[in-house]
Design a protein around this motif. Sequence first.
Motif, PDB file in Angstrom:
ATOM      1  N   LEU A 107      60.446  48.148  66.825  1.00  0.00           N
ATOM      2  CA  LEU A 107      59.461  48.940  66.216  1.00  0.00           C
ATOM      3  C   LEU A 107      59.791  50.383  66.500  1.00  0.00           C
ATOM      4  CD1 LEU A 107      56.627  49.272  64.717  1.00  0.00           C
ATOM      5  CD2 LEU A 107      55.705  48.771  67.117  1.00  0.00           C
ATOM      6  N   GLY A 108      60.458  50.695  67.820  1.00  0.00           N
ATOM      7  CA  GLY A 108      60.802  52.127  68.087  1.00  0.00           C
ATOM      8  C   GLY A 108      59.818  52.718  68.897  1.00  0.00           C
ATOM      9  N   VAL A 109      59.121  51.900  69.697  1.00  0.00           N
ATOM     10  CA  VAL A 109      58.208  52.585  70.691  1.00  0.00           C
ATOM     11  C   VAL A 109      58.987  52.647  72.059  1.00  0.00           C
ATOM     12  CG1 VAL A 109      56.043  51.721  70.017  1.00  0.00           C
ATOM     13  CG2 VAL A 109      57.089  50.604  71.671  1.00  0.00           C
ATOM     14  N   ASP A 110      58.757  53.636  72.987  1.00  0.00           N
ATOM     15  CA  ASP A 110      59.225  54.179  74.169  1.00  0.00           C
ATOM     16  C   ASP A 110      58.862  53.429  75.420  1.00  0.00           C
ATOM     17  OD1 ASP A 110      61.367  56.281  72.969  1.00  0.00           O
ATOM     18  OD2 ASP A 110      59.454  56.468  72.307  1.00  0.00           O
ATOM     19  N   ALA A 111      57.324  53.123  75.413  1.00  0.00           N
ATOM     20  CA  ALA A 111      56.976  52.694  76.558  1.00  0.00           C
ATOM     21  C   ALA A 111      55.733  51.563  76.094  1.00  0.00           C
ATOM     22  CB  ALA A 111      56.371  53.724  77.371  1.00  0.00           C
TER      23      ALA A 111
ATOM     24  N   LYS B 206      57.704  52.253  61.542  1.00  0.00           N
ATOM     25  CA  LYS B 206      59.054  52.291  61.883  1.00  0.00           C
ATOM     26  C   LYS B 206      59.681  53.409  61.607  1.00  0.00           C
ATOM     27  CE  LYS B 206      60.204  47.320  62.414  1.00  0.00           C
ATOM     28  NZ  LYS B 206      61.041  46.188  61.864  1.00  0.00           N
ATOM     29  N   LYS B 207      59.435  53.825  60.133  1.00  0.00           N
ATOM     30  CA  LYS B 207      60.328  54.937  59.544  1.00  0.00           C
ATOM     31  C   LYS B 207      60.011  56.052  60.561  1.00  0.00           C
ATOM     32  CE  LYS B 207      62.097  56.977  56.222  1.00  0.00           C
ATOM     33  NZ  LYS B 207      63.278  56.667  55.005  1.00  0.00           N
TER      34      LYS B 207
ATOM     35  N   PHE C 266      62.223  58.583  62.858  1.00  0.00           N
ATOM     36  CA  PHE C 266      62.346  60.085  62.397  1.00  0.00           C
ATOM     37  C   PHE C 266      61.906  60.758  63.868  1.00  0.00           C
ATOM     38  CE2 PHE C 266      61.377  63.540  59.793  1.00  0.00           C
ATOM     39  CZ  PHE C 266      62.633  64.039  59.536  1.00  0.00           C
ATOM     40  N   ARG C 267      60.935  60.354  64.534  1.00  0.00           N
ATOM     41  CA  ARG C 267      60.618  61.139  65.771  1.00  0.00           C
ATOM     42  C   ARG C 267      61.775  61.107  66.873  1.00  0.00           C
ATOM     43  NH1 ARG C 267      55.601  62.113  67.803  1.00  0.00           N
ATOM     44  NH2 ARG C 267      56.265  61.851  69.930  1.00  0.00           N
TER      45      ARG C 267
ATOM     46  N   GLU D  17      61.242  63.790  53.330  1.00  0.00           N
ATOM     47  CA  GLU D  17      61.839  63.026  54.394  1.00  0.00           C
ATOM     48  C   GLU D  17      61.228  61.525  54.258  1.00  0.00           C
ATOM     49  OE1 GLU D  17      64.891  63.387  55.740  1.00  0.00           O
ATOM     50  OE2 GLU D  17      65.039  65.426  55.240  1.00  0.00           O
ATOM     51  N   VAL D  18      59.869  61.771  54.512  1.00  0.00           N
ATOM     52  CA  VAL D  18      58.976  60.420  54.716  1.00  0.00           C
ATOM     53  C   VAL D  18      57.852  60.690  53.739  1.00  0.00           C
ATOM     54  CG1 VAL D  18      57.966  58.645  56.216  1.00  0.00           C
ATOM     55  CG2 VAL D  18      59.727  60.089  56.942  1.00  0.00           C
ATOM     56  N   SER D  19      57.440  59.715  52.908  1.00  0.00           N
ATOM     57  CA  SER D  19      56.137  59.558  52.102  1.00  0.00           C
ATOM     58  C   SER D  19      55.491  58.357  52.838  1.00  0.00           C
ATOM     59  CB  SER D  19      56.192  59.411  50.724  1.00  0.00           C
ATOM     60  OG  SER D  19      54.918  59.020  50.334  1.00  0.00           O
ATOM     61  N   THR D  20      54.101  58.523  52.832  1.00  0.00           N
ATOM     62  CA  THR D  20      53.256  57.407  53.411  1.00  0.00           C
ATOM     63  C   THR D  20      53.433  56.074  52.565  1.00  0.00           C
ATOM     64  OG1 THR D  20      51.271  58.435  52.203  1.00  0.00           O
ATOM     65  CG2 THR D  20      51.348  58.756  54.566  1.00  0.00           C
TER      66      THR D  20
END
Length: 532
Positions: free
Chosen positions: A46-50, A442-443, A447-448, A504-507
């Motif tokens: 998913l891309g979370v860090d914690a 995820k996107k 990107f973050r 770059e990203v649209s909802t």
Amino acid sequence: MGQTTKNWWRNGAIYQIYPRSFMDGNGDGVGDLPGITGKLEYLSNLGVDAVWLSPIFPSPMADFGYDVADYTDIHPMFGTLDDFDALVAKARSLGLKVLLDYVPNHTSDEHEWFVESRASRGDPKREWYIWRDAKDDGSPPNNWESYFGGPAWEWDEATGQYYLHLFDKKQPDLNWRNPEVREAMYDAMRFWFDRGVDGLRIDVLWLLVKDEEFRDNPVNEEWKDGDFLPSRQSRVYSEDRPETMEIVREMRSVAEEYEESRVLVGEIYLTLERLMAYYGGETLDGVQLPFNFGLVLLENWDAKSVRSLVDEYEAALPGDGAWPNWVLGNHDMPRIASRVGEEKERLAAMLLLTLRGTPTMYYGDEIGMKNVEVPPHLAHDPQGKVHKSYGRDPFRTPMQWNAEKNAGFSNAEPWLPVAGDHQKVNVEARESDPSSTLSLYKKLLGFRRVSTALGLGAYSSLDGMPDECFAYLREHKGEKLLVVLNFSGEEVSAPLPEGGWRVEVSTRLDREEKASGVVEMRPYEGVVMSEG
Ligand code: NOJ
């Protein structure tokens, strides 16, 4: 991201797991640690860090783990210390940090400290809790009310005194004026830090110290029928006392004993001005992240209200490096998808993940889980038993993994009912849909990771936008991003700052194109644009 990065929590995203409801590994209908460990890959993808786990300690579960009976062990229902170590090891291998819940204001009445404390007036642990005599007429020492309803005092027949409990009567408040309590509680912090825990979310941090004279709280003149009952009082004598900061600073020193960053996230529901005090003033020696519940409490999700909220919060941050944070939901508050509705849910996600500051996500929000109606005979929450309209079970229901029975959460009957929409709203279905809310999360999280402007860049809101839109710039060393959010159901042309821009990203996840002069916004659309 390297494990030793000192301030990993600044650009890291935190994901809150409610362990009872995330994944049941042993088929008893309640989630557990092996269940969570098995799903850590999902979270790293998913891309979370914690991950932050709500309480997993031994507890009679009067308040579902927020009544801790032992601060340094694991509830057998969730597993063992070995299971916990395995969870941390797996998290490490995936580059994930682990945060635990730390509940310092009260213990369970079944904690051995309280068992001793109530044994006799002369017990060495008597002063570990808050015991007071009755008034002459036998009534409680003052008018303080419990958050769960009724007086905050419980009579103890055997020793002839009242004890204080700001929550359930099975959650007696610790006496933080007692140095022995402080030492024991700081040791509990060290126990988990030594085991490799990267941070603690601190429960009701602003309630720790009570007025020395136990004065009555005044009536809250603004309270009206239907409001949350405990707010009938202005809790000036039972909350946010000046001495609290001393303890906050001591907790921070404990965290600072460790070379690698241990982050403290404080649960605090106060006015903006008072919230900021918990950073520790200009010296920033309080908690690194006093939870900012602005978006959780926001009633009007329109461009103007959201902008004022963000601008006021940004302007109030103290010192040079107070780091912001944002939250959309948690186990105490109605789910974001139910509060703002399906149309604005994606705007909320984009806001959370593109504002300056550490975002905390609540499990299931990434797939659009909604509040689930829980019939009274299946309800559990002690708060909901007293305040019918404030029961928290509806936002604590099992995670929806797939379309199978019990949403793939458990083989047994889950402790709370599974959402009726789980056949459509589940991880598996959302993962295979490139335009789903999950794909958007995820996107944005991806990107973050690659954009320093999003992770760490400065924030400034933009004037000159149509009333329907809220727009802001995020900038870091030459990287410039523009976020435009259309909070209306209308198509709107939003003027762009000079230069060329690129979506770059649209909802809606369906466009990546260049624009200059204006960007055409569809109803309830948000975009992240880069310069160039
Ligand atoms: C705040 C927690 O988030 C909530 O769930 C709990 O009931 C109270 N504190 C008491 O610990």
